[in-house]
Scaffold this motif. Structure first.
Motif, PDB file in Angstrom:
ATOM      1  N   TRP A 138      17.707-114.915  10.366  1.00  0.00           N
ATOM      2  CA  TRP A 138      16.853-114.560  11.502  1.00  0.00           C
ATOM      3  C   TRP A 138      15.535-113.972  10.986  1.00  0.00           C
ATOM      4  N   VAL A 139      14.444-114.231  11.715  1.00  0.00           N
ATOM      5  CA  VAL A 139      13.122-113.737  11.341  1.00  0.00           C
ATOM      6  C   VAL A 139      12.651-112.752  12.401  1.00  0.00           C
ATOM      7  N   SER A 140      12.301-111.541  11.977  1.00  0.00           N
ATOM      8  CA  SER A 140      11.817-110.535  12.913  1.00  0.00           C
ATOM      9  C   SER A 140      10.427-110.904  13.425  1.00  0.00           C
ATOM     10  N   TRP A 152      14.190-110.990  17.210  1.00  0.00           N
ATOM     11  CA  TRP A 152      14.306-111.962  16.122  1.00  0.00           C
ATOM     12  C   TRP A 152      14.266-113.378  16.689  1.00  0.00           C
ATOM     13  N   CYS A 153      13.802-114.327  15.892  1.00  0.00           N
ATOM     14  CA  CYS A 153      13.816-115.745  16.235  1.00  0.00           C
ATOM     15  C   CYS A 153      14.577-116.506  15.159  1.00  0.00           C
ATOM     16  N   ARG A 154      15.164-117.602  15.573  1.00  0.00           N
ATOM     17  CA  ARG A 154      15.849-118.466  14.630  1.00  0.00           C
ATOM     18  C   ARG A 154      15.593-119.909  15.020  1.00  0.00           C
ATOM     19  N   ALA A 155      14.982-120.677  14.146  1.00  0.00           N
ATOM     20  CA  ALA A 155      14.688-122.078  14.441  1.00  0.00           C
ATOM     21  C   ALA A 155      15.974-122.893  14.367  1.00  0.00           C
ATOM     22  N   GLU A 156      16.230-123.660  15.407  1.00  0.00           N
ATOM     23  CA  GLU A 156      17.412-124.518  15.432  1.00  0.00           C
ATOM     24  C   GLU A 156      17.008-125.960  15.160  1.00  0.00           C
ATOM     25  N   GLU A 157      17.934-126.877  15.378  1.00  0.00           N
ATOM     26  CA  GLU A 157      17.681-128.276  15.046  1.00  0.00           C
ATOM     27  C   GLU A 157      16.505-128.842  15.827  1.00  0.00           C
ATOM     28  N   SER A 158      16.381-128.455  17.083  1.00  0.00           N
ATOM     29  CA  SER A 158      15.288-128.954  17.918  1.00  0.00           C
ATOM     30  C   SER A 158      14.231-127.874  18.070  1.00  0.00           C
ATOM     31  N   LYS A 159      12.971-128.252  17.929  1.00  0.00           N
ATOM     32  CA  LYS A 159      11.892-127.274  18.021  1.00  0.00           C
ATOM     33  C   LYS A 159      11.753-126.694  19.431  1.00  0.00           C
ATOM     34  N   VAL A 166      14.304-125.941  21.381  1.00  0.00           N
ATOM     35  CA  VAL A 166      15.460-125.110  21.709  1.00  0.00           C
ATOM     36  C   VAL A 166      15.569-124.007  20.662  1.00  0.00           C
ATOM     37  N   GLN A 167      14.984-122.870  20.956  1.00  0.00           N
ATOM     38  CA  GLN A 167      14.921-121.789  19.996  1.00  0.00           C
ATOM     39  C   GLN A 167      15.905-120.681  20.359  1.00  0.00           C
ATOM     40  N   LYS A 168      16.512-120.115  19.333  1.00  0.00           N
ATOM     41  CA  LYS A 168      17.393-118.970  19.553  1.00  0.00           C
ATOM     42  C   LYS A 168      16.583-117.685  19.441  1.00  0.00           C
ATOM     43  N   LEU A 169      16.772-116.802  20.398  1.00  0.00           N
ATOM     44  CA  LEU A 169      16.152-115.483  20.381  1.00  0.00           C
ATOM     45  C   LEU A 169      17.240-114.426  20.405  1.00  0.00           C
ATOM     46  N   LYS A 170      16.997-113.357  19.671  1.00  0.00           N
ATOM     47  CA  LYS A 170      17.928-112.223  19.684  1.00  0.00           C
ATOM     48  C   LYS A 170      17.117-110.943  19.804  1.00  0.00           C
ATOM     49  N   MET A 171      17.552-110.054  20.673  1.00  0.00           N
ATOM     50  CA  MET A 171      16.841-108.797  20.902  1.00  0.00           C
ATOM     51  C   MET A 171      17.801-107.626  20.821  1.00  0.00           C
ATOM     52  N   ARG A 172      17.255-106.483  20.450  1.00  0.00           N
ATOM     53  CA  ARG A 172      18.074-105.266  20.386  1.00  0.00           C
ATOM     54  C   ARG A 172      17.238-104.089  20.862  1.00  0.00           C
ATOM     55  N   ILE A 173      17.853-103.247  21.656  1.00  0.00           N
ATOM     56  CA  ILE A 173      17.208-102.009  22.072  1.00  0.00           C
ATOM     57  C   ILE A 173      18.229-100.885  22.030  1.00  0.00           C
ATOM     58  N   VAL A 174      17.806 -99.726  21.519  1.00  0.00           N
ATOM     59  CA  VAL A 174      18.645 -98.523  21.522  1.00  0.00           C
ATOM     60  C   VAL A 174      18.303 -97.738  22.786  1.00  0.00           C
ATOM     61  N   CYS A 175      19.310 -97.462  23.582  1.00  0.00           N
ATOM     62  CA  CYS A 175      19.117 -96.799  24.872  1.00  0.00           C
ATOM     63  C   CYS A 175      19.650 -95.370  24.810  1.00  0.00           C
ATOM     64  N   LYS A 176      18.756 -94.418  24.638  1.00  0.00           N
ATOM     65  CA  LYS A 176      19.153 -93.017  24.630  1.00  0.00           C
ATOM     66  C   LYS A 176      19.352 -92.536  26.064  1.00  0.00           C
TER      67      LYS A 176
END
Length: 261
Positions: free
Chosen positions: A24-26, A36-43, A45-55
């Motif tokens: 994954w690339v930040s 983060w993004c991650r390139a998949e087989e098709s340009k 159709v992109q995978k995205l991943k997010m994270r948040i800390v909730c205090k």
């Protein structure tokens, strides 16, 4: 292709995808939010991943916010409409969701099967697109396809939690590069912060709106019509309209207005 309701191994696999950052690339990392993004087989159709800390937010509250459809209509400004279609099991249902795309793109919608599971100190919600014979594509929307989308909520003690959101969606069209960049740099971080703010306001709202009504926790409260998994099929992307919006220019004024909200 027949629809399969996720089992424990599917939830565990989804959790591992959220926690493992190899490959994954930040694209964004400010404050408590990372994208983060991650390139998949098709340009397209992109995978995205997010994270948040909730205090100052419990994992249980965050889980409730993501489930509570009436409350979502209060905080999700990108949503046009959402409703439940029917119940499959005590922890799986089918629903509809439509959302506003940046001008001048066409708006998108989904029909998805959603499943959820408390797993130790974690809570998971995952979905993917399905076809329901009574909910075909609408003429004013592009029917998009969720290949895999979900949330992982991890408790970090009595009053703190971490939310992961992972999504891989086929928008059914060739999108302009500015849309892809804007999603990871602006739209995604803003969405995570919006969920966090919604969680902070939820306890007070819930006290006035069915405080004991939580059918995602108490299946006996669920009044949805039961539907059979045999009535559903997996939504294949290649069976839907595919449009080319790659040449559309960004609406700078709308972007400016959104940043001020």
């Amino acid at each position: 292709m027949p629809v399969q309701i996720p089992d424990d191994s599917d939830f565990i696999s989804f959790k591992e995808q959220c926690e493992n950052h190899d490959g994954w690339v930040s694209r964004y990392n400010k404050g408590s939010v990372t994208v983060w993004c991650r390139a998949e087989e098709s340009k397209t159709v992109q995978k995205l991943k997010m994270r948040i800390v909730c205090k100052d937010v419990t994992a249980e509250t965050l889980y409730d916010v993501l489930h509570d459809t009436p409350y979502r209509k209060k905080w999700d400004s990108n949503m046009i409409d959402t409703y439940d279609i029917g119940r499959l099991t005590v922890n799986a249902d089918v629903g509809y969701y439509s959302w506003k795309c940046p001008t001048p793109l066409k708006n998108r919608d989904f029909v998805t099967m959603r499943s959820w599971l408390p797993l130790g100190n974690d809570y998971l919600i995952i979905n993917y697109s399905v076809k329901h014979p009574q909910y075909p594509p609408k003429k004013d929307y592009v029917r998009a396809v969720s290949l895999q989308t979900g949330y992982l909520i991890q408790s970090n003690g009595a009053n703190c939690c971490t939310l992961y959101y992972l999504t891989q969606v086929d928008p059914r069209g060739s999108l302009p590069k500015w849309v892809v960049n804007r999603v990871s740099q602006f739209v995604a971080p803003k969405a995570m912060k919006k969920i966090y703010k919604a969680c902070q306001k939820y306890p007070e709202w819930k006290r006035k709106h069915g405080p004991n009504l939580k059918p995602w926790m108490y299946p006996e409260q669920n009044t949805l019509t039961c539907i059979s998994v045999a009535d559903l099929t997996v939504q294949r992307a290649d069976s839907l309209e595919n449009i080319d919006e790659s040449g559309l220019s960004e609406d700078k004024q709308q972007h400016s207005d959104e940043e001020e909200t």
